[in-house]
Design a protein around this motif. Structure first.
Motif, mmCIF file in Angstrom:
data_model
loop_
_atom_site.group_PDB
_atom_site.id
_atom_site.type_symbol
_atom_site.label_atom_id
_atom_site.label_comp_id
_atom_site.label_asym_id
_atom_site.label_seq_id
_atom_site.Cartn_x
_atom_site.Cartn_y
_atom_site.Cartn_z
ATOM 1 N N SER A 81 0.870 -1.367 -0.060
ATOM 2 C CA SER A 81 0.026 -0.110 0.062
ATOM 3 C C SER A 81 0.830 1.171 -0.036
ATOM 4 C CB SER A 81 -0.957 0.125 1.291
ATOM 5 O OG SER A 81 -0.033 -0.201 2.244
ATOM 6 N N ASN A 82 2.052 1.027 0.362
ATOM 7 C CA ASN A 82 3.023 2.462 0.576
ATOM 8 C C ASN A 82 4.055 2.148 -0.665
ATOM 9 O OD1 ASN A 82 1.772 2.903 3.011
ATOM 10 N ND2 ASN A 82 3.473 1.946 4.080
ATOM 11 N N VAL A 83 3.551 2.977 -1.674
ATOM 12 C CA VAL A 83 4.561 2.574 -2.967
ATOM 13 C C VAL A 83 5.525 3.838 -2.948
ATOM 14 C CG1 VAL A 83 4.682 2.416 -5.387
ATOM 15 C CG2 VAL A 83 2.604 1.636 -4.191
ATOM 16 N N TYR A 84 6.846 3.617 -2.627
ATOM 17 C CA TYR A 84 7.824 4.633 -2.377
ATOM 18 C C TYR A 84 8.897 4.490 -3.520
ATOM 19 C CZ TYR A 84 5.772 6.202 1.813
ATOM 20 O OH TYR A 84 5.010 6.889 2.624
ATOM 21 N N SER A 85 9.656 5.313 -4.043
ATOM 22 C CA SER A 85 10.909 5.098 -4.739
ATOM 23 C C SER A 85 12.009 5.184 -3.538
ATOM 24 C CB SER A 85 11.104 6.553 -5.796
ATOM 25 O OG SER A 85 10.243 6.523 -6.864
ATOM 26 N N VAL A 86 12.775 4.120 -3.490
ATOM 27 C CA VAL A 86 13.585 4.043 -2.119
ATOM 28 C C VAL A 86 14.902 4.573 -2.522
ATOM 29 C CG1 VAL A 86 14.659 2.332 -0.811
ATOM 30 C CG2 VAL A 86 12.050 2.186 -1.202
ATOM 31 N N LYS A 105 15.693 16.315 -7.415
ATOM 32 C CA LYS A 105 16.877 15.992 -7.367
ATOM 33 C C LYS A 105 17.073 14.621 -7.432
ATOM 34 C CE LYS A 105 21.288 16.795 -6.456
ATOM 35 N NZ LYS A 105 22.292 17.411 -7.293
ATOM 36 N N ILE A 106 16.085 13.811 -6.690
ATOM 37 C CA ILE A 106 16.077 12.349 -6.797
ATOM 38 C C ILE A 106 15.798 11.855 -8.265
ATOM 39 C CG2 ILE A 106 15.028 10.104 -5.894
ATOM 40 C CD1 ILE A 106 15.258 11.894 -3.143
ATOM 41 N N LYS A 107 14.978 12.375 -9.126
ATOM 42 C CA LYS A 107 14.682 12.130 -10.477
ATOM 43 C C LYS A 107 15.615 12.430 -11.342
ATOM 44 C CE LYS A 107 9.489 12.643 -10.552
ATOM 45 N NZ LYS A 107 8.538 13.457 -11.215
ATOM 46 N N SER A 108 16.549 13.422 -10.893
ATOM 47 C CA SER A 108 17.705 13.934 -11.887
ATOM 48 C C SER A 108 18.637 12.848 -11.711
ATOM 49 C CB SER A 108 18.259 15.239 -11.729
ATOM 50 O OG SER A 108 18.800 15.349 -10.018
ATOM 51 N N LEU A 109 18.922 12.342 -10.456
ATOM 52 C CA LEU A 109 19.855 11.091 -10.089
ATOM 53 C C LEU A 109 19.556 9.924 -10.708
ATOM 54 C CD1 LEU A 109 20.445 11.750 -6.174
ATOM 55 C CD2 LEU A 109 22.035 12.264 -8.273
ATOM 56 N N GLY A 110 18.104 9.905 -11.324
ATOM 57 C CA GLY A 110 17.591 8.476 -11.720
ATOM 58 C C GLY A 110 17.222 7.512 -10.710
ATOM 59 N N TYR A 111 16.775 7.891 -9.551
ATOM 60 C CA TYR A 111 16.312 6.782 -8.588
ATOM 61 C C TYR A 111 14.758 7.071 -8.456
ATOM 62 C CZ TYR A 111 21.048 5.677 -7.477
ATOM 63 O OH TYR A 111 22.350 5.181 -7.474
ATOM 64 N N ALA A 112 13.925 7.797 -8.966
ATOM 65 C CA ALA A 112 12.558 8.024 -8.707
ATOM 66 C C ALA A 112 11.897 7.116 -9.661
ATOM 67 C CB ALA A 112 12.156 9.426 -8.920
ATOM 68 N N LYS A 113 10.914 6.420 -9.334
ATOM 69 C CA LYS A 113 9.975 5.570 -10.113
ATOM 70 C C LYS A 113 9.391 6.194 -11.325
ATOM 71 C CE LYS A 113 9.291 1.571 -7.137
ATOM 72 N NZ LYS A 113 7.890 0.970 -6.368
ATOM 73 N N ARG A 118 3.007 9.151 -9.005
ATOM 74 C CA ARG A 118 2.643 9.574 -7.526
ATOM 75 C C ARG A 118 3.397 9.153 -6.306
ATOM 76 N NH1 ARG A 118 -3.184 7.631 -6.947
ATOM 77 N NH2 ARG A 118 -2.463 5.969 -8.341
ATOM 78 N N ALA A 119 4.333 7.880 -6.718
ATOM 79 C CA ALA A 119 5.017 7.350 -6.040
ATOM 80 C C ALA A 119 6.055 8.326 -5.228
ATOM 81 C CB ALA A 119 6.066 6.507 -6.491
ATOM 82 N N GLY A 120 5.943 8.342 -3.867
ATOM 83 C CA GLY A 120 6.834 9.244 -3.044
ATOM 84 C C GLY A 120 8.100 8.969 -2.901
ATOM 85 N N VAL A 121 8.997 9.698 -2.126
ATOM 86 C CA VAL A 121 10.594 9.280 -1.875
ATOM 87 C C VAL A 121 10.626 8.815 -0.409
ATOM 88 C CG1 VAL A 121 12.775 9.984 -1.961
ATOM 89 C CG2 VAL A 121 11.190 10.617 -3.744
ATOM 90 N N ASP A 139 8.985 12.104 1.622
ATOM 91 C CA ASP A 139 7.651 11.613 1.807
ATOM 92 C C ASP A 139 7.939 10.739 3.010
ATOM 93 O OD1 ASP A 139 5.791 12.799 -0.052
ATOM 94 O OD2 ASP A 139 7.469 11.686 -1.428
ATOM 95 N N ALA A 140 8.904 10.022 3.331
ATOM 96 C CA ALA A 140 9.142 8.980 4.262
ATOM 97 C C ALA A 140 10.676 8.944 4.628
ATOM 98 C CB ALA A 140 8.564 7.877 4.047
#
Length: 161
Positions: A81-86, A105-113, A118-121, A139-140
Protein backbone atom coordinates in the motif's frame (compact mmCIF):
# COMPACT_ATOMS: atom_id res chain seq x y z
CA UNK A 1 42.41 -30.97 -64.39
CA UNK A 2 38.96 -30.88 -62.77
CA UNK A 3 37.82 -27.49 -61.56
CA UNK A 4 36.55 -27.22 -58.01
CA UNK A 5 32.82 -26.45 -57.72
CA UNK A 6 32.27 -23.04 -56.14
CA UNK A 7 29.46 -22.85 -53.58
CA UNK A 8 26.94 -20.13 -54.44
CA UNK A 9 23.23 -19.44 -54.06
CA UNK A 10 22.25 -21.09 -57.35
CA UNK A 11 23.78 -24.48 -56.51
CA UNK A 12 22.84 -24.86 -52.84
CA UNK A 13 21.04 -28.06 -51.89
CA UNK A 14 20.42 -29.87 -48.60
CA UNK A 15 22.56 -32.82 -47.57
CA UNK A 16 21.24 -36.30 -48.38
CA UNK A 17 18.78 -37.40 -45.66
CA UNK A 18 18.22 -33.87 -44.34
CA UNK A 19 14.82 -33.51 -46.05
CA UNK A 20 12.18 -36.03 -45.03
CA UNK A 21 8.88 -36.69 -46.83
CA UNK A 22 5.74 -36.06 -44.80
CA UNK A 23 3.80 -39.09 -43.56
CA UNK A 24 0.89 -39.85 -45.90
CA UNK A 25 -1.78 -41.56 -43.78
CA UNK A 26 -4.54 -43.73 -45.22
CA UNK A 27 -2.45 -45.03 -48.14
CA UNK A 28 -2.56 -48.76 -47.57
CA UNK A 29 -1.70 -51.23 -44.85
CA UNK A 30 1.88 -51.56 -46.08
CA UNK A 31 2.63 -47.97 -45.11
CA UNK A 32 1.90 -48.66 -41.44
CA UNK A 33 -0.60 -45.78 -41.44
CA UNK A 34 -3.45 -47.41 -43.34
CA UNK A 35 -7.03 -48.41 -42.39
CA UNK A 36 -7.75 -46.12 -39.39
CA UNK A 37 -4.90 -43.71 -40.25
CA UNK A 38 -3.52 -43.58 -36.72
CA UNK A 39 -6.86 -42.52 -35.19
CA UNK A 40 -7.48 -45.75 -33.29
CA UNK A 41 -10.90 -47.37 -33.46
CA UNK A 42 -14.34 -45.89 -34.03
CA UNK A 43 -15.96 -43.09 -32.07
CA UNK A 44 -15.96 -39.34 -31.56
CA UNK A 45 -12.19 -38.87 -31.76
CA UNK A 46 -11.95 -40.90 -35.00
CA UNK A 47 -14.37 -38.62 -36.85
CA UNK A 48 -13.48 -35.57 -38.91
CA UNK A 49 -13.95 -32.46 -36.78
CA UNK A 50 -14.49 -34.65 -33.74
CA UNK A 51 -12.64 -34.69 -30.45
CA UNK A 52 -13.19 -33.48 -26.91
CA UNK A 53 -12.34 -30.15 -25.31
CA UNK A 54 -9.29 -29.65 -23.12
CA UNK A 55 -9.81 -31.02 -19.62
CA UNK A 56 -12.63 -33.41 -20.63
CA UNK A 57 -12.48 -36.65 -18.64
CA UNK A 58 -15.08 -38.77 -20.42
CA UNK A 59 -18.02 -37.46 -18.41
CA UNK A 60 -16.30 -37.91 -15.04
CA UNK A 61 -16.35 -34.75 -12.91
CA UNK A 62 -13.23 -32.96 -14.20
CA UNK A 63 -10.38 -31.94 -11.94
CA UNK A 64 -10.98 -28.21 -12.34
CA UNK A 65 -14.52 -28.71 -10.96
CA UNK A 66 -13.52 -31.14 -8.20
CA UNK A 67 -11.07 -28.71 -6.61
CA UNK A 68 -12.41 -25.85 -4.49
CA UNK A 69 -12.09 -22.22 -5.50
CA UNK A 70 -9.55 -20.56 -3.24
CA UNK A 71 -9.18 -16.84 -2.56
CA UNK A 72 -7.79 -14.12 -4.77
CA UNK A 73 -4.56 -12.14 -5.03
CA UNK A 74 -4.78 -8.61 -3.70
CA UNK A 75 -2.90 -5.92 -5.62
CA UNK A 76 -2.01 -4.30 -2.30
CA UNK A 77 -0.49 -7.59 -1.16
CA UNK A 78 1.69 -7.74 -4.23
CA UNK A 79 2.63 -4.06 -4.62
CA UNK A 80 2.17 -2.91 -1.05
CA UNK A 81 0.00 0.00 0.00
CA UNK A 82 2.99 2.29 0.53
CA UNK A 83 4.53 2.74 -2.89
CA UNK A 84 7.80 4.62 -2.60
CA UNK A 85 10.86 5.23 -4.67
CA UNK A 86 13.51 3.99 -2.25
CA UNK A 87 16.78 5.90 -1.97
CA UNK A 88 19.60 4.74 0.29
CA UNK A 89 21.85 7.01 2.33
CA UNK A 90 24.94 5.63 0.59
CA UNK A 91 23.65 7.23 -2.64
CA UNK A 92 23.03 10.56 -0.92
CA UNK A 93 26.50 10.37 0.68
CA UNK A 94 27.99 11.00 -2.79
CA UNK A 95 26.28 14.42 -3.06
CA UNK A 96 27.96 17.69 -2.12
CA UNK A 97 27.86 19.00 1.43
CA UNK A 98 24.78 21.16 2.15
CA UNK A 99 22.72 19.81 -0.77
CA UNK A 100 18.93 19.99 -0.58
CA UNK A 101 17.48 16.64 -1.59
CA UNK A 102 13.90 16.65 -2.91
CA UNK A 103 11.92 14.65 -5.51
CA UNK A 104 13.37 16.68 -8.39
CA UNK A 105 16.95 16.00 -7.25
CA UNK A 106 16.21 12.28 -6.89
CA UNK A 107 14.62 12.19 -10.36
CA UNK A 108 17.70 13.85 -11.81
CA UNK A 109 19.85 11.16 -10.14
CA UNK A 110 17.63 8.51 -11.77
CA UNK A 111 16.30 6.93 -8.58
CA UNK A 112 12.60 7.92 -8.82
CA UNK A 113 10.09 5.46 -10.23
CA UNK A 114 9.04 6.41 -13.72
CA UNK A 115 6.12 3.95 -13.78
CA UNK A 116 4.25 5.70 -10.99
CA UNK A 117 4.34 9.49 -10.95
CA UNK A 118 2.51 9.65 -7.60
CA UNK A 119 5.13 7.48 -5.86
CA UNK A 120 6.78 9.29 -2.98
CA UNK A 121 10.40 9.14 -1.90
CA UNK A 122 11.57 7.14 1.09
CA UNK A 123 15.11 7.28 2.45
CA UNK A 124 16.54 4.15 4.06
CA UNK A 125 19.69 3.67 6.09
CA UNK A 126 22.48 1.44 4.81
CA UNK A 127 25.60 3.18 6.20
CA UNK A 128 27.21 3.32 9.63
CA UNK A 129 27.87 7.07 9.59
CA UNK A 130 26.88 10.02 7.39
CA UNK A 131 29.64 12.57 6.74
CA UNK A 132 27.69 15.05 4.59
CA UNK A 133 25.28 17.70 5.89
CA UNK A 134 22.10 17.16 3.84
CA UNK A 135 18.68 18.83 3.86
CA UNK A 136 16.06 16.22 3.00
CA UNK A 137 12.53 17.00 1.78
CA UNK A 138 11.05 13.51 1.43
CA UNK A 139 7.76 11.66 1.91
CA UNK A 140 9.13 9.07 4.36
CA UNK A 141 12.37 8.18 6.11
CA UNK A 142 13.43 5.35 8.37
CA UNK A 143 14.15 6.19 12.01
CA UNK A 144 17.82 5.15 11.76
CA UNK A 145 18.33 7.27 8.63
CA UNK A 146 16.73 10.28 10.31
CA UNK A 147 19.04 10.05 13.33
CA UNK A 148 22.12 9.79 11.07
CA UNK A 149 21.10 12.84 8.99
CA UNK A 150 20.39 14.94 12.08
CA UNK A 151 23.61 13.75 13.75
CA UNK A 152 25.56 15.00 10.71
CA UNK A 153 23.95 18.43 11.10
CA UNK A 154 21.35 18.05 8.37
CA UNK A 155 17.59 18.55 8.49
CA UNK A 156 14.66 16.28 7.60
CA UNK A 157 11.35 17.66 6.36
CA UNK A 158 8.56 15.11 5.91
CA UNK A 159 6.22 16.17 3.11
CA UNK A 160 2.52 15.54 3.84
CA UNK A 161 0.74 13.52 1.20
Amino acid sequence: MASKKVLSLNNLKPLPGARKLRTRVGRGEGSGHGKTSGRGGKGQTARSGGGVRAGFEGGQMPLYRRLPKVGFTSRVGVRGSNVYSVVRLSVLERLDNGTTVDIEKIKSLGYAKKSNERAGVKVLCDVEKLTKKLHLKVDAISASAKTLVEAAGGTVEILSA
